[in-house]
Design a protein around this motif. Structure first.
Motif, PDB file in Angstrom:
ATOM      1  N   CYS A   1       0.810  -1.209   0.000  1.00 46.72           N
ATOM      2  CA  CYS A   1       0.000   0.000   0.000  1.00 46.72           C
ATOM      3  C   CYS A   1       0.848   1.265   0.000  1.00 46.72           C
TER       4      CYS A   1
ATOM      5  N   ARG B   1       2.912   8.005  -1.273  1.00 47.31           N
ATOM      6  CA  ARG B   1       1.481   7.771  -1.096  1.00 47.31           C
ATOM      7  C   ARG B   1       1.264   6.502  -0.283  1.00 47.31           C
TER       8      ARG B   1
ATOM      9  N   ASN C   1      -1.913   4.101   0.971  1.00 45.20           N
ATOM     10  CA  ASN C   1      -3.337   3.815   0.887  1.00 45.20           C
ATOM     11  C   ASN C   1      -3.753   3.166   2.209  1.00 45.20           C
TER      12      ASN C   1
ATOM     13  N   SER D   1      -6.516   2.568   3.399  1.00 47.60           N
ATOM     14  CA  SER D   1      -7.636   1.632   3.369  1.00 47.60           C
ATOM     15  C   SER D   1      -7.127   0.208   3.169  1.00 47.60           C
ATOM     16  N   ARG D   2      -5.865   0.081   2.820  1.00 49.93           N
ATOM     17  CA  ARG D   2      -5.245  -1.236   2.669  1.00 49.93           C
ATOM     18  C   ARG D   2      -4.283  -1.558   3.803  1.00 49.93           C
TER      19      ARG D   2
ATOM     20  N   ARG E   1     -13.882   6.253   1.289  1.00 48.95           N
ATOM     21  CA  ARG E   1     -12.636   5.484   1.273  1.00 48.95           C
ATOM     22  C   ARG E   1     -11.504   6.243   0.582  1.00 48.95           C
ATOM     23  N   GLN E   2     -11.845   7.024  -0.406  1.00 52.67           N
ATOM     24  CA  GLN E   2     -10.826   7.766  -1.147  1.00 52.67           C
ATOM     25  C   GLN E   2     -10.030   8.679  -0.210  1.00 52.67           C
TER      26      GLN E   2
ATOM     27  N   VAL F   1      -6.504   7.786   1.245  1.00 54.96           N
ATOM     28  CA  VAL F   1      -5.257   7.806   0.479  1.00 54.96           C
ATOM     29  C   VAL F   1      -4.490   9.050   0.898  1.00 54.96           C
TER      30      VAL F   1
ATOM     31  N   GLU G   1      -1.215  11.488   0.889  1.00 50.97           N
ATOM     32  CA  GLU G   1      -0.059  11.888   0.084  1.00 50.97           C
ATOM     33  C   GLU G   1       1.038  12.403   1.013  1.00 50.97           C
TER      34      GLU G   1
END
Lengths: 900, 164
Positions: free
Chosen positions: B58, B77, B79, B81-82, B111-112, B115, B117
């Motif tokens: 991720c 980045r 993620n 959510s992972r 969920r977006q 992510v 940065e």
């Protein structure tokens, strides 16, 4: 086959090898640094220590360097012996005392031989508490980064650069633990093979500077087996991609073609793929919104291809699939080669010689193993650098072989052989138009005009085969040369003659033909190698279709046509007026290309086609070897497609009922084979797109590939389905068959414990030999040993300068002359200046000095360039750089006027 | 039943989250951050080891260099959510840049928004490991120290000298 005992187990091994390569061939992990399969052993690094026992009763043994010991019957050695292991571990520990704490910022990390070997020996914690020695780095040009602190003094760099590649400007300086590998002072490395240092160096002293600009670890690259596109040699490469950009090119071992090395044009020419001037969208010119989508494009094209007769222009730099798809679309009678008449004729002649007259074309490997080489009229250093490297090996190896025969040394004993050989060299005769770097190696070198070169060649053939009519009027001082060359070729067992199209002269090719045929007539196993101008020139020439001028003629009679130009800049092949005339007369001009050029500017419809990295395709190299390159990545931009896919779609517009469903490259090739019988067996270059191993595809990504769930998360957090194209057995994921795939499908070299490129030894049947299940391409010519074609007896007259006129010949440059690599930003820094070269005598007659502007004139054509006087040139010749982006096509091989 | 009744008088295990905060220890593995070195520079050198160690892949980043040759991530980045907060990235990090901190309050409706940065990850602190600046101990010259001026380095070799 002697039997040796390794850790008390018997193994049958090959004679004449050293213990290190034997152990590696048997699959043992034995660490090494200074030994390289292409360069032999010097025993400098002391890393490959093993214990050797006198006999089965000897339990003490002694520690020896395995790379310096020969295989002997009944020899007993131990790799696992605790003392030997401790020795190897200790040795790495010493090497590491000065190695900097750099791995996180070092480009070699993850594909580092030093890392692999350190882990292999088990050295993990630093016990040495004293300070590290440091070095100041040098600027070595735009290709290589220098970080001297990381050096472990294995000497591989200078051995490769000076001894293998013949460079002179990299050396070792200083003494004891202060030794420094670099140049005398900062400056660009001169050798065109310098990029190999990045692979030869076992640590991160020399690293790829272009990779540094967009650095990615080896484990993160999506890679695929590919073929270099920048000359006709067809070197095997591995291209790696990340985040939709091509990141680097490394060598892919092929025992018949390029071996362990590639040239700098091949390694760094890739940047054009990432160029900002890529054609990104289909364009239909002369309408309010020019950029269109695929549907609109197809609607527009439908009218063009159904209502007008079609004319197709092929390309020597497009794949077989694309050229064939175009031929299928327009019909064979409407398909033309994208090269001019003269060039197409020369290529045709060379193909005929290989195809019908039974000339044996030889591979680069065979050139390396030749024992006498004659080059006629081709500047291979610039037109085929890897061939020049092979010629160098031939010269060095012949001398080494002769030395070895007089002593008891094995041929891998590099340092000892070098000592024995001193500066003896094998036979090389280099007869070219202008002075060439290979002349340093040559026994005989001469510069002359193409016709005189040819006469020299014919005379050599006449000496070899006295039945031929003698060549009259050979100058006295050439007679001795001719005799020397003929004797050397006669004495040799495997002579090779090299020629090509760059001297723009058929007579030179004919002379080379005569020499090879006369050698064969006397029972010699002689070989020939023709150099072609571009990566698929041979493939296009094999299609046997008319040249570009014939297309011009067609347009002149009927301009109401739709002309489809495939990946070809017409302006590189014919003079500007003719090209302009041709392009302006076309009723509809459809151009497919990847980058903007002079032809795409004129296009009415422009279609973005994929570069080699985004495409599957097959190329035929200079010896008639067909090799397949695989798509490395699918471009994010959906408009970029392989030309053959576009052409297939267009064909469906024209004949919707044709029902041709050839959408996979292997099916395209099968169709090619059935339509053009000269391409028989070409389907053998690749396995079927449905090929699977145990039901599994072959992953393009290593199992450590990272970032799958985050790479595109900023666009959409839900991961999309992995991309699939179904064109080949390779997938765009890390899942699939984990073992060693068939050779031509190897996307990267990796083996447990071997992360660097040196892992290739696990893929080879024996170190330095062929890969397991090697498929080194399909040879399209069958060499008939017994058939010797007719000799050529129409000798040319000696060259006589015409007062006031000059013979215009191309000067090919390694960087700049080839179309696509010239787009590479890094290589463009290295392009030599545009100059016009004249002999000293001619300059005197014209009353000009260096730097004067001189215009080349023929008919209405005029082009001024600054003058450079070259005393190696013969009077009556004018040399101009060929193929430069900013320059037009010159009428090569014709007589021109010069205006001061 | 008696046992249940007795429990009424026990000390309560339930805390009144969110009014009452959970006590988290320094080594608690929560939200991932990127830290800075004592001199205020970015610690991350873009070596990709965290990304390689990540079992759910991720982490994605791209290394780049400034004019002095100092490596840093062009983008970084994660993620979340992972992310499974295993801490392998922190273990793999050779520069103490990536650290897991005691914070788990990352709930999102969309969920977006999980992510993150680089600008979401970077904090202005050295985190759990103060005092470490990788470029001071590395061999390269990245504008922090010259060749041979590091703590564990001898002065740069004069190749013209043959003295021992």
């Amino acid at each position: 086959m002697p039997t040796i005992f390794i850790d008390n187990l018997p193994y049958e091994v090959k004679e004449g090898k050293n213990l290190l390569e034997t152990c590696l061939s048997l699959g043992f992990d034995l660490p090494y640094f200074c030994w390289h399969p292409a360069m032999g052993s010097v025993g400098a690094c002391r890393q490959c220590a093993v214990k050797i026992f006198k006999d089965e009763n000897d339990s003490t043994g002694r520690i020896m360097m395995s790379c310096m010991e020969a295989v002997k019957e009944g020899l007993r050695l131990s790799i696992a012996d605790p003392t030997a292991r401790a020795f190897r571990k200790q040795n790495i520990e010493w090497l590491m005392t000065n190695h900097p704490h750099d791995c996180p910022v070092c480009d070699e990390g993850g594909s580092c031989h030093l890392q692999d070997m350190t882990v292999m020996t088990g050295h993990d914690y630093r016990r040495y508490t004293f300070k590290k020695r440091t070095h100041v780095n040098q600027y070595l040009g735009p290709l290589l980064n220098h970080e001297m602190n990381r050096c472990i003094q294995c000497y591989r760099c200078v051995r490769f650069y000076r001894e293998y590649a013949g460079g002179t400007d990299l050396n070792v300086f200083g003494a004891h633990h202060h030794v420094y590998f670099g140049r005398e002072k900062d400056g660009v490395l001169e050798s065109p093979f310098s990029g190999n240092l990045a692979e030869v160096c076992p640590t991160g002293v020399f690293t790829d500077k272009t990779l540094k600009q967009h650095y990615t670890r080896k484990w993160d690259l999506t890679s695929a087996p590919s073929i270099c596109q920048h000359c006709s040699m067809g070197c095997n490469i591995i291209a790696g991609e990340r985040y939709g950009k091509l990141r680097c090119i490394v060598n892919r071992y092929n025992s018949d073609v390029n071996g362990y090395f590639i040239c700098d044009k091949g390694r760094y020419g890739y940047e054009f793929v990432n160029s900002v001037s890529r054609i990104a969208e289909p364009l239909i010119r002369n309408q309010p919104v020019e950029a269109v989508n695929e549907t609109a494009l197809m609607r527009h094209l439908e009218g063009l291809v159904t209502q007008f007769p079609l004319v197709g222009i092929g390309s020597p730099r497009a794949s077989m699939e694309s050229n064939f798809a175009l031929m299928e679309l327009v019909g064979k009678e409407n398909f033309f080669q994208g090269t001019n008449d003269d060039q197409a004729y020369l290529e045709r002649r060379m193909v005929e010689m290989l195809q019908q007259d039974g000339l044996p074309g030889v591979s680069l490997k065979a050139i390396e193993n030749a024992d006498a080489v004659l080059i006629l009229g081709e500047d291979i250093w610039n037109t085929a650098p890897m061939m020049a490297l092979a010629v160098r090996q031939s010269v060095m190896k012949t001398a080494a072989d002769q030395a070895v025969q007089q002593s008891s040394l094995a041929n891998w004993h590099d340092a000892a052989i070098k000592e024995l050989v001193q500066d003896k060299k094998g036979f090389l005769a280099n007869i070219t138009v202008a002075d060439a770097p290979l002349n340093k190696l040559a026994t005989i070198s001469a510069q002359d005009c193409p016709d005189n070169i040819a006469r020299l060649g014919f005379a050599i053939a006449q000496v070899l085969h006295p039945v031929l009519p003698p060549v009259s009027g050979i100058p006295e001082n050439d007679l001795q040369k001719i005799q020397l060359i003929a004797t050397a070729l006669q004495k040799a067992e495997r002579p090779v003659i090299i020629t090509g199209s760059s001297s723009c002269s058929e007579t030179v090719i004919k002379a080379a033909y005569n020499i090879v045929q006369s050698l064969r007539a006397t029972g010699k196993d002689a070989g020939i190698s023709f150099v072609f101008p571009e990566c698929n020139s041979m493939g296009l020439a094999l299609m046997n279709v008319p040249s570009l001028e014939n297309a011009l003629e067609r347009i002149r009679t009927n301009s109401d046509c739709t002309v489809i130009v495939l990946e070809n800049d017409i302006f590189r092949h014919i003079v500007p007026e003719k090209a302009d005339m041709f392009l302006s007369r076309c009723k509809h001009l459809v151009v497919m290309d990847s980058l903007h050029n002079r032809t795409t500017e004129k296009a009415h419809v422009l279609i973005p086609s994929a570069t080699f990295a985004e495409a599957d395709g097959t190329l035929v190299n200079n010896e008639g070897r067909a090799q397949h390159y695989y798509q490395v990545y699918m471009p994010f931009n959906p408009h970029i497609k392989e030309s053959w896919k576009w052409l297939d779609k267009i064909k469906k517009l024209k004949t919707p009922s044709a029902g041709r469903s050839a959408l996979h490259p292997d099916e395209c090739l099968a169709e090619l084979e059935s339509v053009l019988p000269q391409f028989e067996n070409i389907t053998g270059v690749m396995p079927s797109h449905q090929f699977r191993i145990n039901g599994q595809s072959i992953p393009r990504e290593p199992h450590r590939y990272s970032g799958r769930t985050a790479m595109r998360a900023h666009i959409a957090v839900s991961e999309a389905k992995p991309l699939q194209d179904g064109d080949s057995p390779l997938t765009y994921t890390m899942e699939g068959y984990p073992g060693i795939p068939p050779e031509s499908l190897t996307p990267f070299f990796w083996s447990p414990g071997w992360n660097s490129g040196q892992a290739v030894n696990k893929y080879q049947q024996e170190t330095g030999g062929a890969l397991r299940n090697e498929n080194p391409g399909v040879m399209l010519f069958k060499h008939n040993k017994d058939h010797i074609g007719k000799f050529i007896t129409d000798y040319p007259d000696p060259f006589t300068p015409i007062p006031g006129k000059y013979l215009l010949l191309p000067q090919h440059q390694l960087f700049g002359s080839e179309e696509m690599s010239a787009y590479s930003e890094t290589l463009s820094e290295l392009i030599p200046d545009m100059v016009i070269a004249l002999s000293g005598n001619d300059a005197k007659t014209l009353g000009v000095t260096d730097g004067a502007m001189i215009a080349i004139e023929k008919n209405e054509f005029s082009y001024p360039l600054p003058l450079k006087i070259r005393n190696d040139l013969k009077s009556g010749i004018v040399l101009v750089p060929a193929g430069y982006q900013a320059m037009p096509y010159f009428p090569w091989g014709s007589w021109v006027k010069l205006r001061v | 039943m008696w046992l249940v009744f007795l429990h009424l008088f026990h000390k309560r295990e339930t805390i009144q989250y969110p009014e009452e905060k959970v006590k988290l220890f320094p080594r608690w593995r929560g939200r991932i951050v990127l830290t800075k070195d004592p001199d205020g520079g970015e610690r991350c050198v873009g070596c990709y080891l965290c990304a390689a160690a990540c079992p759910v892949d991720c982490i994605a980043l791209q290394a780049t260099e400034d004019e002095n040759g100092r490596r840093y991530p062009e983008f970084f980045r994660i993620n979340f959510s992972r992310c499974i907060f295993c801490g392998f990235c922190e273990e793999a990090c050779p520069t103490y840049a990536i650290q897991l901190i005691p914070d788990f309050e990352m709930g999102e409706y969309n969920r977006q928004n999980l992510v993150f940065e680089k600008e979401d990850l970077l904090i202005n602190s050295e985190g759990k490991y103060p005092g470490y600046n990788f470029y001071k101990v590395a061999g390269i010259d990245a504008g922090i120290k010259g060749k041979g001026q590091g703590e564990n380095e001898l002065p740069a070799v004069d190749t013209k000298s043959l003295l021992p």
